[in-house]
Design an enzyme around this catalytic site. Sequence first.
Site, mmCIF file in Angstrom:
data_model
loop_
_atom_site.group_PDB
_atom_site.id
_atom_site.type_symbol
_atom_site.label_atom_id
_atom_site.label_comp_id
_atom_site.label_asym_id
_atom_site.label_seq_id
_atom_site.Cartn_x
_atom_site.Cartn_y
_atom_site.Cartn_z
ATOM 1 N N TYR A 96 0.841 -1.193 0.000
ATOM 2 C CA TYR A 96 0.000 0.000 0.000
ATOM 3 C C TYR A 96 0.884 1.255 0.000
ATOM 4 C CZ TYR A 96 -3.621 -3.437 0.786
ATOM 5 O OH TYR A 96 -4.444 -4.511 0.643
ATOM 6 N N ARG A 151 2.348 -1.835 11.125
ATOM 7 C CA ARG A 151 2.508 -3.115 10.439
ATOM 8 C C ARG A 151 3.496 -2.942 9.301
ATOM 9 N NH1 ARG A 151 -1.977 -7.749 9.057
ATOM 10 N NH2 ARG A 151 -0.440 -9.391 8.762
ATOM 11 N N ARG A 171 -6.562 -15.676 8.271
ATOM 12 C CA ARG A 171 -7.452 -16.659 7.662
ATOM 13 C C ARG A 171 -7.784 -17.808 8.611
ATOM 14 N NH1 ARG A 171 -3.891 -18.029 2.589
ATOM 15 N NH2 ARG A 171 -2.308 -17.582 4.174
ATOM 16 N N CYS A 213 -6.230 -22.152 0.835
ATOM 17 C CA CYS A 213 -6.564 -22.332 -0.584
ATOM 18 C C CYS A 213 -6.823 -21.006 -1.282
ATOM 19 C CB CYS A 213 -7.788 -23.236 -0.719
ATOM 20 S SG CYS A 213 -9.275 -22.584 0.083
#
Length: 644
Positions: free
Chosen positions: A175, A223, A321, A347
């Site tokens: 970003y 981050r 996730r 996945c």
Amino acid sequence: MSFDALFRPGRIGPVGLRNRVVKSPNSSATANMDGTISRRTVDHYRRLGEGGAGLIMTEYTYVDDDASKAIHNQPGMSRHEHIAGWGWLVDEVHATGAKIGLQLAHGGRQIFLGTAPIKSATDSSWDYVEAVAGVIPQPVTVAEIDDIVTAFAQAALRARKARFDLVEVHAGHGYLITNFLSPHTNSRTDDYGGSFANRSRILVRIVDAIRATVPRDFPLSVRVSVTDYEPDGIPIEETVELCRLLEAHGVDVIHASGGHHATMEWEVSPWFNTRAPHRWGWEKFRPELSIPVIGSGSLVSPEIANDVIASGSADFVSLGRAMLADPDWTRKAQAGRTLEIVPCIRCNDGCLHRGVDTGRSVGCTVNPSVTEEGRFPITVSDTRKSVAVVGGGPAGLRSAAVLSDRGHEVRLFEPGELGGLLTHALGSTVKQDIAALVTHLVHEVRRRDIAVVPARATAAELVAGGVDAVVVATGAPLREPDFPIAAEVSHVHAAHVRAQTPLRGRVVVIGGGFQGCETALRIAEMSDTEVTVVEQQDSLLTGDEVIYDVLKLPQFLDRAGVRIRTGARVCDVSADGVAIRSTGGDELLPADTVVTALGRVPASNELADELRSAGMDVHVIGSALRPGRVYDAIHTAFFTARVI
């Protein structure tokens, strides 16, 4: 097994946390179009808080109304009107006992909407975004940088007014801030380009502005990507220096990840990449800091996460996730119920490929309820039925567990090994995520009152047995080759390749779809093998594949030493080898073993037809309904079992 290190209380600045588990920011795309918070957003984050994590980090949130919004239905903190909705969400999460932080971001060149203006350090474009609408980035002016710095500071102030416990600046993943930090995207010649001091200037200014705007007891996280994994990108040495600099300017915690969207195999590492891929990076700078470090990236299992804390690798672990797959990950790990954790299989199908990449909210292959929390409850049926589930693959196993939870008497018929074709993953390092799913699904059946019948069910038996309903989950047949294979050839179907019986020598895999590529990777990790994939199309993975596999899996095949022959049609297979024909002429590929990976064909479902003819209540799920992926198996099983 206990995971004591994970469940020690922790602290970020003055904020105490009940454990060392952080819910990493994942875009849910559930906010209203104007960036305000919706009921779905609140329900999603409250459910995550109920799962027991110490800190819930919300998804990346845009800071201005110019060019920082990156994706559809992204939340904002650019205006005073955003505070009320966030305050509602904060109160709901606090009621669960979790702390909550807001991540602030500017999209930079990664504006997935593809709409102008796109503003970045330079006009260096990400080809994916440019292809959406032909828009390339505009280099931000110094005056615009001043405005962006102010926007971050004011958004942080609004976060404090909404009663967040901390705020985080997103300076990773490609970003805007990373566009400045990385030489790969920053070729400026002014005070914001060139040297490390210049490239990091915008981030330092943002940090200083936030520190000047909010009280010192309001913790600030940044981050970072340990590197962007570009050859000419961010070197780890600069990241170490950056983290020291950030601490000196008042940052309270570093949240370490890696990669960006063009190097997605690192940012959202898929099944074929290693777990904990960025650990090497944060371990370079953690000893240099006195503030804590949050480690992030495919820390999918309690064993890995606990080791990160227990070994001193990081102070906190961040899971994204994995908590979409199971929001109760933390509570189950703390209770030692690890086999009950629904494992993330990395996945990128439900969350990205069929989720936010399509313009939808985030989804999950193994958790059909994510971002629909409370809308699809598993309730006890008013009428207890006797239900036969025919087939013990992923669809059959999942449906049997849900049916049992609904109070039905369930018998599961499976003449072979529970897990179906997914058992190919057991023992394979590259397929360890699928192996974990198989183990989980089997465990969920075993721990319930479900009778497993090790036999093939027949229509006559089911009709005579007096069952009220039948779920057909028998899968889809493997596609047979349309070329001759001599009887003396050592030949095996890809679905039957197992780590427990490793192949040796020269192995030719016929078929370059997903099945062929994943099988080639599994074989390549076996010792003493030379693997060649033969595909008649001009490229690999030309079917209905997950885009992240299409983009990155061939690179991993190359790294594993797998040879690729595309545009080559197999004529026949003999003891001498595999005869192929291409535009370059005919060729014989010597092979000690030939593996056919030709996919599957639609099931004929004679069993379902016979049962319907007998007046039975029949439901067909998974690949028996139509050949698909794990997503299709789990989702059809879940939603069908809810209505029986």
